[in-house]
Write a protein that holds these residues in place. Structure first.
Motif, PDB file in Angstrom:
ATOM      1  N   GLU A  43       0.804  -1.211   0.000  1.00  0.00           N
ATOM      2  CA  GLU A  43       0.000   0.000   0.000  1.00  0.00           C
ATOM      3  C   GLU A  43       0.844   1.271   0.000  1.00  0.00           C
ATOM      4  O   GLU A  43       0.297   2.365  -0.140  1.00  0.00           O
ATOM      5  CB  GLU A  43      -0.927   0.006   1.223  1.00  0.00           C
ATOM      6  CG  GLU A  43      -2.010  -1.067   1.214  1.00  0.00           C
ATOM      7  CD  GLU A  43      -1.466  -2.441   1.593  1.00  0.00           C
ATOM      8  OE1 GLU A  43      -2.050  -3.443   1.150  1.00  0.00           O
ATOM      9  OE2 GLU A  43      -0.465  -2.490   2.310  1.00  0.00           O
ATOM     10  N   ASP A 100      -5.104  11.197  -9.360  1.00  0.00           N
ATOM     11  CA  ASP A 100      -3.902  10.403  -9.648  1.00  0.00           C
ATOM     12  C   ASP A 100      -3.474   9.680  -8.382  1.00  0.00           C
ATOM     13  O   ASP A 100      -3.050  10.316  -7.409  1.00  0.00           O
ATOM     14  CB  ASP A 100      -2.778  11.315 -10.151  1.00  0.00           C
ATOM     15  CG  ASP A 100      -1.560  10.546 -10.629  1.00  0.00           C
ATOM     16  OD1 ASP A 100      -1.091   9.649  -9.896  1.00  0.00           O
ATOM     17  OD2 ASP A 100      -1.061  10.843 -11.727  1.00  0.00           O
ATOM     18  N   THR A 101      -3.573   8.373  -8.408  1.00  0.00           N
ATOM     19  CA  THR A 101      -3.182   7.574  -7.246  1.00  0.00           C
ATOM     20  C   THR A 101      -1.874   6.824  -7.462  1.00  0.00           C
ATOM     21  O   THR A 101      -1.459   6.062  -6.598  1.00  0.00           O
ATOM     22  CB  THR A 101      -4.285   6.554  -6.903  1.00  0.00           C
ATOM     23  OG1 THR A 101      -4.483   5.671  -8.039  1.00  0.00           O
ATOM     24  CG2 THR A 101      -5.590   7.253  -6.564  1.00  0.00           C
ATOM     25  N   GLU A 102      -1.221   7.053  -8.607  1.00  0.00           N
ATOM     26  CA  GLU A 102      -0.038   6.270  -8.941  1.00  0.00           C
ATOM     27  C   GLU A 102       1.259   7.060  -8.968  1.00  0.00           C
ATOM     28  O   GLU A 102       2.326   6.507  -8.670  1.00  0.00           O
ATOM     29  CB  GLU A 102      -0.231   5.600 -10.315  1.00  0.00           C
ATOM     30  CG  GLU A 102      -1.376   4.589 -10.336  1.00  0.00           C
ATOM     31  CD  GLU A 102      -1.492   3.905 -11.673  1.00  0.00           C
ATOM     32  OE1 GLU A 102      -0.718   4.264 -12.604  1.00  0.00           O
ATOM     33  OE2 GLU A 102      -2.352   3.025 -11.812  1.00  0.00           O
ATOM     34  N   SER A 141      -3.850  16.544  -1.668  1.00  0.00           N
ATOM     35  CA  SER A 141      -5.064  15.729  -1.545  1.00  0.00           C
ATOM     36  C   SER A 141      -5.935  15.848  -2.788  1.00  0.00           C
ATOM     37  O   SER A 141      -6.493  14.852  -3.270  1.00  0.00           O
ATOM     38  CB  SER A 141      -5.865  16.146  -0.307  1.00  0.00           C
ATOM     39  OG  SER A 141      -5.175  15.826   0.880  1.00  0.00           O
ATOM     40  N   GLY A 161      -1.494  11.911   0.841  1.00  0.00           N
ATOM     41  CA  GLY A 161      -1.028  11.136  -0.295  1.00  0.00           C
ATOM     42  C   GLY A 161       0.434  11.302  -0.625  1.00  0.00           C
ATOM     43  O   GLY A 161       0.876  10.915  -1.720  1.00  0.00           O
ATOM     44  N   ARG A 201       4.655   3.463  -3.966  1.00  0.00           N
ATOM     45  CA  ARG A 201       4.576   4.105  -5.280  1.00  0.00           C
ATOM     46  C   ARG A 201       5.958   4.380  -5.845  1.00  0.00           C
ATOM     47  O   ARG A 201       6.176   4.263  -7.057  1.00  0.00           O
ATOM     48  CB  ARG A 201       3.767   5.402  -5.189  1.00  0.00           C
ATOM     49  CG  ARG A 201       2.263   5.212  -5.318  1.00  0.00           C
ATOM     50  CD  ARG A 201       1.533   6.542  -5.360  1.00  0.00           C
ATOM     51  NE  ARG A 201       1.490   7.171  -4.057  1.00  0.00           N
ATOM     52  CZ  ARG A 201       0.389   7.264  -3.305  1.00  0.00           C
ATOM     53  NH1 ARG A 201      -0.756   6.755  -3.736  1.00  0.00           N
ATOM     54  NH2 ARG A 201       0.425   7.856  -2.130  1.00  0.00           N
ATOM     55  N   ARG A 221      -4.467  13.816  -5.544  1.00  0.00           N
ATOM     56  CA  ARG A 221      -4.685  12.385  -5.345  1.00  0.00           C
ATOM     57  C   ARG A 221      -6.105  11.946  -5.719  1.00  0.00           C
ATOM     58  O   ARG A 221      -6.339  10.768  -5.977  1.00  0.00           O
ATOM     59  CB  ARG A 221      -4.385  11.999  -3.898  1.00  0.00           C
ATOM     60  CG  ARG A 221      -2.907  11.889  -3.595  1.00  0.00           C
ATOM     61  CD  ARG A 221      -2.312  10.623  -4.178  1.00  0.00           C
ATOM     62  NE  ARG A 221      -0.862  10.591  -3.997  1.00  0.00           N
ATOM     63  CZ  ARG A 221       0.021  10.430  -4.970  1.00  0.00           C
ATOM     64  NH1 ARG A 221      -0.396  10.293  -6.214  1.00  0.00           N
ATOM     65  NH2 ARG A 221       1.305  10.397  -4.723  1.00  0.00           N
ATOM     66  N   GLU A 222      -7.035  12.863  -5.782  1.00  0.00           N
ATOM     67  CA  GLU A 222      -8.375  12.511  -6.243  1.00  0.00           C
ATOM     68  C   GLU A 222      -8.362  12.086  -7.704  1.00  0.00           C
ATOM     69  O   GLU A 222      -9.245  11.339  -8.147  1.00  0.00           O
ATOM     70  CB  GLU A 222      -9.312  13.705  -6.063  1.00  0.00           C
ATOM     71  CG  GLU A 222      -9.579  14.069  -4.597  1.00  0.00           C
ATOM     72  CD  GLU A 222     -10.368  15.353  -4.456  1.00  0.00           C
ATOM     73  OE1 GLU A 222     -10.736  15.950  -5.494  1.00  0.00           O
ATOM     74  OE2 GLU A 222     -10.607  15.770  -3.316  1.00  0.00           O
TER      75      GLU A 222
END
Length: 270
Positions: A8, A100-102, A94, A130, A11, A97-98
């Motif tokens: 988790e 792009d989570t990578e 934040s 994030g 990255r 991150r909504e």
């Protein structure tokens, strides 16, 4: 000690693994949060991955950025005048991150705002926003344990800096706390002032590879796609900061510049 990672919270490792599979170096881009204004900065941040940034360094504005040259000093002043705060910087992340989570994002700045915020609270808030880690440019290795404990607890990397002046006796102290990747500052002095010799960079990177398995990113003084390509032939990643901040200040197309840098980096090993 560097923190252990979990699925988790990896990255950075995932990105460098992907770069190795692609047979190329990565592009790390630096921008100052809140510069030239909060809305524009958010748009630039959100657009960096599509433009070609593999990893993002997000500057935390500070009133006394002693390691930075005039370009980034003025950017910090602009952001502070716009009301940018540490809290606002984390909120900016934040929002990123909504969408792009990578893409790995590393916060970069100075210890004073973190100390004022509270180290434990900063680690928790940065992780919640994030962030994948932080570069604290005025934190010597001897003081790193103040951060590594809270960072480890919240899955954050402490990215350490090494320089041409870091000798064999000093390097183990730096590496003892390093996580994510190692940032090699290719010149002595402040950011954005001059460029390093390609052969000297290659020699330095090879020396570091003998001491660590961490990916090595090289920054300071890289201002053109050609310089980025030259550095990418030796390093695992190329860091561009002042040249991008310059374009933001002038109202030029920063994302177009990032795309040109990315093409240079990608072409370096073809």
């Amino acid at each position: 000690m560097p923190r252990e990672t979990t699925p988790e919270s990896c990255r950075i490792q995932a990105r460098f693994a992907a770069l190795r599979e692609q047979g190329r170096a990565g592009l790390v881009t630096y921008m100052m949060a809140g510069d030239p204004d909060p809305a524009s900065a958010q748009a630039i941040l959100d657009g960096l991955p599509t433009a070609g940034a593999d990893i993002i360094e997000l500057g935390m504005p500070f009133s006394d950025p002693m390691a930075d040259g005039p370009t980034i000093q003025v950017a910090a002043q602009r952001a502070l005048k716009q009301g940018q705060t540490l809290k606002g910087t984390l909120e900016m992340l934040s929002r990123f991150r909504e969408k792009d989570t990578e893409t790995p994002v590393v916060l970069m700045g100075y210890y004073n705002p973190i100390h004022s915020h509270g180290v434990e609270r900063f680690a928790a808030d940065a992780a919640a926003a994030g962030a994948d880690g932080a570069i604290i440019v005025d934190l010597p290795p001897e003081e790193a344990p103040e951060l590594t404990g809270p960072f480890n607890a919240h899955g954050l990397h402490l990215i350490m800096l090494t320089a041409p002046t870091t000798d064999a006796a000093r390097l183990p102290a730096v590496l003892a706390h390093a996580g994510g990747f190692l940032y090699y500052v290719s010149i002595t002095g402040i950011t954005g002032t001059r460029s390093a010799d390609e052969a000297q960079v290659a020699e330095a990177v090879e020396r570091l590879r003998r001491q660590t398995d961490l990916p090595i990113a090289v920054g300071f003084g890289i201002r053109t796609p050609e310089q980025a390509a030259a550095t990418a032939r030796a390093a695992d990643a190329v860091v561009v900061g002042s040249a991008l901040v310059d374009r933001i200040a002038k109202g030029d197309d920063p994302l177009g510049f990032v795309a040109a840098l990315a093409e240079g980096v990608r072409a370096a090993r073809r």
